[in-house]
Scaffold this active site. Structure first.
Site, short mmCIF file in Angstrom:
data_model
loop_
_atom_site.label_atom_id
_atom_site.label_comp_id
_atom_site.label_asym_id
_atom_site.label_seq_id
_atom_site.Cartn_x
_atom_site.Cartn_y
_atom_site.Cartn_z
N ARG A 196 71.50 73.19 -80.59
CA ARG A 196 71.13 74.53 -80.16
C ARG A 196 70.56 75.31 -81.34
NH1 ARG A 196 72.77 79.22 -81.17
NH2 ARG A 196 74.53 78.44 -82.37
N ILE A 197 69.62 76.17 -81.03
CA ILE A 197 69.12 77.10 -82.03
C ILE A 197 68.70 78.37 -81.30
CG2 ILE A 197 66.70 76.37 -82.00
CD1 ILE A 197 66.78 76.63 -85.09
N SER A 198 69.04 79.53 -81.89
CA SER A 198 68.74 80.79 -81.22
C SER A 198 67.24 81.01 -81.10
CB SER A 198 69.37 81.96 -82.00
OG SER A 198 70.77 81.82 -82.04
N ARG A 199 66.52 80.70 -82.20
CA ARG A 199 65.06 80.84 -82.20
C ARG A 199 64.51 79.96 -83.31
NH1 ARG A 199 63.00 86.74 -83.06
NH2 ARG A 199 64.20 87.00 -81.14
N GLY A 232 66.83 78.65 -77.91
CA GLY A 232 66.78 80.04 -77.51
C GLY A 232 68.09 80.60 -76.99
#
Length: 247
Positions: free
Chosen positions: A36-39, A73
């Site tokens: 996972r990565i926020s952005r 995201g």
């Protein structure tokens, strides 16, 4: 420490002086990886590199990688693990018996709250499964891994809270200096150039009309339907947030 444990000294985070003794089990597991990565940003670890780390870790320990679930995201700080579809999908593979371990690049990819992390591990253990952090080099199938869990989770929570404080202060400074809000332009606006915000000539009148109608007694839902029909894709929550924001 038992000779069955593979012990290493490993730095917890970049820039941190904390050293932790890691413990991993070499008993083969069926692993579902979660990335996972926020952005996506150039200076952050991408979902591809997280996946590569999990794949290499599984090969090194003889585990079977069943699947990698990617969720770009999504913020672990703002969204609990139960509200992230990708993470729910990964855990569901454990619930259905398709996997018996969830592996992440770092603990903070799954949880940013220590209590949430401990609850996750308990939920997995109730299904005979374990949790592993491949960068911090531990998993909960060993006594050492379980002992490290609370400490690593607490450090991840502290790091996340500090990052949130820095981000909040950065946004406050931008607002005080009159700079345009960072990120995507709000509904009804556009950014012709970096740090420049102006009304969108096509969308702004539609949003303005919706605001006037709502102020006159129309429902948010009816105005969302009107905007959607005009080609402006927005939800009820999105429109409400936009109309109540200082921008």
């Amino acid at each position: 420490i038992s000779s069955r444990c593979n012990n290493r000294l490993h730095g917890f985070t970049s820039g941190s002086s904390v050293l932790i003794m890691a413990a991993t089990s070499d008993t083969p597991r069926r692993v579902v990886g979660y990335v996972r990565i926020s952005r996506d940003r150039e200076n952050e670890t991408s979902t591809d590199s997280q996946q590569a780390s999990i794949e290499a870790w599984c090969i090194a320990h003889g585990h079977q990688l069943v699947q990698i679930v990617t969720e770009p995201g999504r913020s672990a700080f703002k969204s609990s693990r139960k509200s992230r579809p990708g993470f729910k999908s990964a855990v569901n593979m454990v619930n259905t018996g398709a996997a018996d371990m969830v592996a992440v690049w770092k603990v903070d990819r799954a949880c940013r709250n220590t209590l949430d992390l401990l609850q996750l591990v308990q939920d997995l253990e109730s299904n005979g499964a374990e949790f592993a952090s491949v960068t911090e080099q531990f998993d909960t199938s060993t006594p050492m891994g379980k002992a490290m869990l609370t400490m690593v989770g607490a450090l991840a929570e502290l790091e996340s809270a500090q990052k949130s404080e820095r981000t909040t202060e950065w946004h406050r400074h931008r607002r005080a200096s009159g700079a345009a809000p960072a990120g995507r332009a709000a509904i009804g606006y556009r950014k012709p150039r970096p740090n420049t915000l102006e009304p969108d000539p096509e969308v702004a009148p539609l949003v303005n009309a919706a605001a006037v109608a709502i102020a006159a007694g129309s429902s948010v839902r009816s105005q969302v339907l009107t905007l959607n029909a005009a080609g402006v894709k927005i939800s009820q929550r999105g429109l409400t947030t936009a109309l109540l924001s200082p921008t």
